[in-house]
Write a protein that holds these residues in place. Structure first.
Motif, PDB file in Angstrom:
ATOM      1  N   TYR A   1       0.839  -1.114  -0.138  1.00 10.92           N
ATOM      2  CA  TYR A   1      -0.068   0.034  -0.078  1.00 10.92           C
ATOM      3  C   TYR A   1       0.888   1.051   0.047  1.00 10.92           C
ATOM      4  CZ  TYR A   1      -4.034  -3.211   0.929  1.00 10.92           C
ATOM      5  OH  TYR A   1      -4.914  -3.835   0.846  1.00 10.92           O
ATOM      6  N   VAL A   2       0.275   2.333  -0.664  1.00 10.02           N
ATOM      7  CA  VAL A   2       0.930   3.761  -0.482  1.00 10.02           C
ATOM      8  C   VAL A   2       0.213   4.405   0.705  1.00 10.02           C
ATOM      9  CG1 VAL A   2       1.012   5.974  -1.633  1.00 10.02           C
ATOM     10  CG2 VAL A   2       1.351   3.869  -2.978  1.00 10.02           C
ATOM     11  N   ALA A   3       1.019   4.918   1.516  1.00  6.71           N
ATOM     12  CA  ALA A   3       0.706   5.462   2.753  1.00  6.71           C
ATOM     13  C   ALA A   3      -0.318   4.915   3.652  1.00  6.71           C
ATOM     14  CB  ALA A   3      -0.104   6.917   2.431  1.00  6.71           C
ATOM     15  N   GLY A   4      -0.385   3.410   3.494  1.00  7.83           N
ATOM     16  CA  GLY A   4      -1.214   2.319   4.276  1.00  7.83           C
ATOM     17  C   GLY A   4      -2.668   2.449   3.672  1.00  7.83           C
TER      18      GLY A   4
ATOM     19  N   THR B   1       0.057   0.921  -6.713  1.00  9.47           N
ATOM     20  CA  THR B   1       0.182   0.647  -8.234  1.00  9.47           C
ATOM     21  C   THR B   1       0.905   2.108  -8.856  1.00  9.47           C
ATOM     22  OG1 THR B   1      -2.099   1.759  -8.654  1.00  9.47           O
ATOM     23  CG2 THR B   1      -1.968  -0.589  -8.109  1.00  9.47           C
ATOM     24  N   PRO B   2       1.479   2.281  -9.835  1.00  8.77           N
ATOM     25  CA  PRO B   2       1.826   3.407 -10.488  1.00  8.77           C
ATOM     26  C   PRO B   2       1.098   4.625 -10.249  1.00  8.77           C
ATOM     27  CG  PRO B   2       2.852   1.552 -11.716  1.00  8.77           C
ATOM     28  CD  PRO B   2       1.641   0.916 -10.705  1.00  8.77           C
ATOM     29  N   ASP B   3      -0.366   4.515 -10.712  1.00  7.61           N
ATOM     30  CA  ASP B   3      -1.134   5.362 -10.826  1.00  7.61           C
ATOM     31  C   ASP B   3      -1.432   6.131  -9.294  1.00  7.61           C
ATOM     32  OD1 ASP B   3      -1.399   5.467 -13.401  1.00  7.61           O
ATOM     33  OD2 ASP B   3      -3.075   4.323 -13.512  1.00  7.61           O
ATOM     34  N   ASN B   4      -1.787   4.896  -8.258  1.00  7.61           N
ATOM     35  CA  ASN B   4      -1.824   5.387  -6.892  1.00  7.61           C
ATOM     36  C   ASN B   4      -0.845   6.092  -6.302  1.00  7.61           C
ATOM     37  OD1 ASN B   4      -4.635   4.566  -7.141  1.00  7.61           O
ATOM     38  ND2 ASN B   4      -4.015   2.439  -6.041  1.00  7.61           N
ATOM     39  N   LEU B   5       0.445   5.781  -6.718  1.00  7.79           N
ATOM     40  CA  LEU B   5       1.727   6.540  -6.134  1.00  7.79           C
ATOM     41  C   LEU B   5       1.460   7.893  -6.838  1.00  7.79           C
ATOM     42  CD1 LEU B   5       4.304   6.542  -4.722  1.00  7.79           C
ATOM     43  CD2 LEU B   5       5.402   5.275  -6.653  1.00  7.79           C
ATOM     44  N   ILE B   6       1.392   8.026  -7.983  1.00  3.04           N
ATOM     45  CA  ILE B   6       1.603   9.233  -8.356  1.00  3.04           C
ATOM     46  C   ILE B   6       0.346  10.148  -7.728  1.00  3.04           C
ATOM     47  CG2 ILE B   6       1.036  10.663 -10.432  1.00  3.04           C
ATOM     48  CD1 ILE B   6       2.551   8.130 -12.078  1.00  3.04           C
ATOM     49  N   ARG B   7      -0.785   9.626  -7.572  1.00  2.00           N
ATOM     50  CA  ARG B   7      -1.901  10.511  -6.963  1.00  2.00           C
ATOM     51  C   ARG B   7      -1.430  10.846  -5.597  1.00  2.00           C
ATOM     52  NH1 ARG B   7      -7.340   6.991  -5.905  1.00  2.00           N
ATOM     53  NH2 ARG B   7      -8.159   8.416  -4.465  1.00  2.00           N
ATOM     54  N   PHE B   8      -0.762   9.743  -4.837  1.00  2.00           N
ATOM     55  CA  PHE B   8      -0.626  10.142  -3.511  1.00  2.00           C
ATOM     56  C   PHE B   8       0.862  11.131  -3.507  1.00  2.00           C
ATOM     57  CE2 PHE B   8       2.600  10.043   0.012  1.00  2.00           C
ATOM     58  CZ  PHE B   8       1.455  10.027   0.867  1.00  2.00           C
ATOM     59  N   LEU B   9       1.666  11.243  -4.374  1.00  2.00           N
ATOM     60  CA  LEU B   9       2.611  12.223  -4.532  1.00  2.00           C
ATOM     61  C   LEU B   9       2.239  13.527  -4.934  1.00  2.00           C
ATOM     62  CD1 LEU B   9       5.431  10.049  -6.259  1.00  2.00           C
ATOM     63  CD2 LEU B   9       5.480  10.980  -3.672  1.00  2.00           C
ATOM     64  N   ARG B  10       1.239  13.470  -5.700  1.00  2.00           N
ATOM     65  CA  ARG B  10       0.422  14.679  -6.295  1.00  2.00           C
ATOM     66  C   ARG B  10      -0.100  15.725  -5.011  1.00  2.00           C
ATOM     67  NH1 ARG B  10      -2.438  13.005 -10.168  1.00  2.00           N
ATOM     68  NH2 ARG B  10      -0.688  13.623 -11.690  1.00  2.00           N
ATOM     69  N   ASP B  11      -0.822  15.016  -4.112  1.00  2.00           N
ATOM     70  CA  ASP B  11      -1.383  15.594  -2.876  1.00  2.00           C
ATOM     71  C   ASP B  11      -1.628  14.517  -1.890  1.00  2.00           C
ATOM     72  OD1 ASP B  11      -3.018  17.113  -1.279  1.00  2.00           O
ATOM     73  OD2 ASP B  11      -4.700  17.291  -2.740  1.00  2.00           O
ATOM     74  N   PRO B  12      -0.507  14.509  -1.121  1.00  2.00           N
ATOM     75  CA  PRO B  12      -0.822  13.295  -0.038  1.00  2.00           C
ATOM     76  C   PRO B  12      -1.549  13.607   1.030  1.00  2.00           C
ATOM     77  CG  PRO B  12       1.601  14.343  -0.104  1.00  2.00           C
ATOM     78  CD  PRO B  12       0.712  14.990  -1.094  1.00  2.00           C
ATOM     79  N   ALA B  13      -2.046  14.813   1.519  1.00  2.00           N
ATOM     80  CA  ALA B  13      -3.328  14.880   2.384  1.00  2.00           C
ATOM     81  C   ALA B  13      -4.496  14.872   1.819  1.00  2.00           C
ATOM     82  CB  ALA B  13      -3.315  16.316   2.892  1.00  2.00           C
ATOM     83  N   ALA B  14      -4.845  14.699   0.560  1.00  2.00           N
ATOM     84  CA  ALA B  14      -5.962  14.396  -0.055  1.00  2.00           C
ATOM     85  C   ALA B  14      -6.321  12.710   0.284  1.00  2.00           C
ATOM     86  CB  ALA B  14      -6.109  14.606  -1.441  1.00  2.00           C
ATOM     87  N   ILE B  15      -5.020  11.989   0.204  1.00  2.00           N
ATOM     88  CA  ILE B  15      -5.271  10.544   0.282  1.00  2.00           C
ATOM     89  C   ILE B  15      -5.215  10.096   1.845  1.00  2.00           C
ATOM     90  CG2 ILE B  15      -3.991   8.386  -0.259  1.00  2.00           C
ATOM     91  CD1 ILE B  15      -5.236  10.043  -2.562  1.00  2.00           C
TER      92      ILE B  15
ATOM     93  N   PRO C   1      -5.192  11.994   5.100  1.00  2.00           N
ATOM     94  CA  PRO C   1      -5.376  13.536   5.463  1.00  2.00           C
ATOM     95  C   PRO C   1      -4.524  13.642   6.967  1.00  2.00           C
ATOM     96  CG  PRO C   1      -7.634  12.468   5.256  1.00  2.00           C
ATOM     97  CD  PRO C   1      -6.578  11.454   4.964  1.00  2.00           C
ATOM     98  N   ARG C   2      -4.238  12.724   7.617  1.00  2.00           N
ATOM     99  CA  ARG C   2      -3.306  13.050   8.756  1.00  2.00           C
ATOM    100  C   ARG C   2      -1.809  12.950   8.597  1.00  2.00           C
ATOM    101  NH1 ARG C   2      -5.840   9.752  13.757  1.00  2.00           N
ATOM    102  NH2 ARG C   2      -4.222  11.204  14.763  1.00  2.00           N
ATOM    103  N   THR C   3      -1.774  12.939   7.388  1.00  2.00           N
ATOM    104  CA  THR C   3      -0.012  13.062   6.934  1.00  2.00           C
ATOM    105  C   THR C   3       0.540  14.388   7.260  1.00  2.00           C
ATOM    106  OG1 THR C   3       1.590  12.336   5.456  1.00  2.00           O
ATOM    107  CG2 THR C   3      -0.474  13.313   4.539  1.00  2.00           C
ATOM    108  N   ALA C   4       1.827  14.324   7.607  1.00  2.00           N
ATOM    109  CA  ALA C   4       2.696  15.667   7.798  1.00  2.00           C
ATOM    110  C   ALA C   4       3.569  15.929   6.496  1.00  2.00           C
ATOM    111  CB  ALA C   4       3.590  15.323   8.895  1.00  2.00           C
ATOM    112  N   MET C   5       3.119  14.879   5.429  1.00  2.00           N
ATOM    113  CA  MET C   5       3.951  14.989   4.107  1.00  2.00           C
ATOM    114  C   MET C   5       3.313  16.310   3.386  1.00  2.00           C
ATOM    115  SD  MET C   5       4.947  12.212   1.522  1.00  2.00           S
ATOM    116  CE  MET C   5       5.393  12.726  -0.555  1.00  2.00           C
TER     117      MET C   5
END
Length: 105
Positions: A56-59, A64-78, A80-84
């Protein structure tokens, strides 16, 4: 490649070497252990060692590549409690970073 090793996924439009340079330039090692970076490394965020083998990305999202890019683009949207913070990167740069991360076995 050894017996039983998974192939490294490819990220369309991504260049792992460029991703490594972007990770260094963005200061990702201030919070993450980044294998092979040679820079001082922080522990506020998770180590990126073995990232490609994580389920998993961020648990939260399947790794997957698409989900990784999605997370990297806006970590808090995926996660919300991340400090990234959201990096100031365009889509091409995000693809390069993702291409680098999937090489971390």
């Amino acid at each position: 490649m050894g017996c039983g090793e998974d192939p490294v996924p490819t990220i369309a439009g991504g260049d792992a070497a460029e991703g490594r340079r972007i990770v260094a330039a963005q200061g990702c090692t201030a919070c993450h252990v980044v294998p092979g970076s040679g820079a001082p490394q922080g522990h506020a965020g998770p180590s990126l060692q073995g990232f490609a083998r994580r389920g998993y990305v961020a648990g939260v999202l399947p790794n997957t590549p698409d989900n990784l890019i999605r997370f990297l683009r806006d970590p808090a949207a995926i996660a919300p409690r991340t400090a990234m913070p959201a990096p100031a990167l365009d889509d091409a740069q995000l693809r390069h970073v993702a291409a680098f991360l999937v090489t971390l076995r």
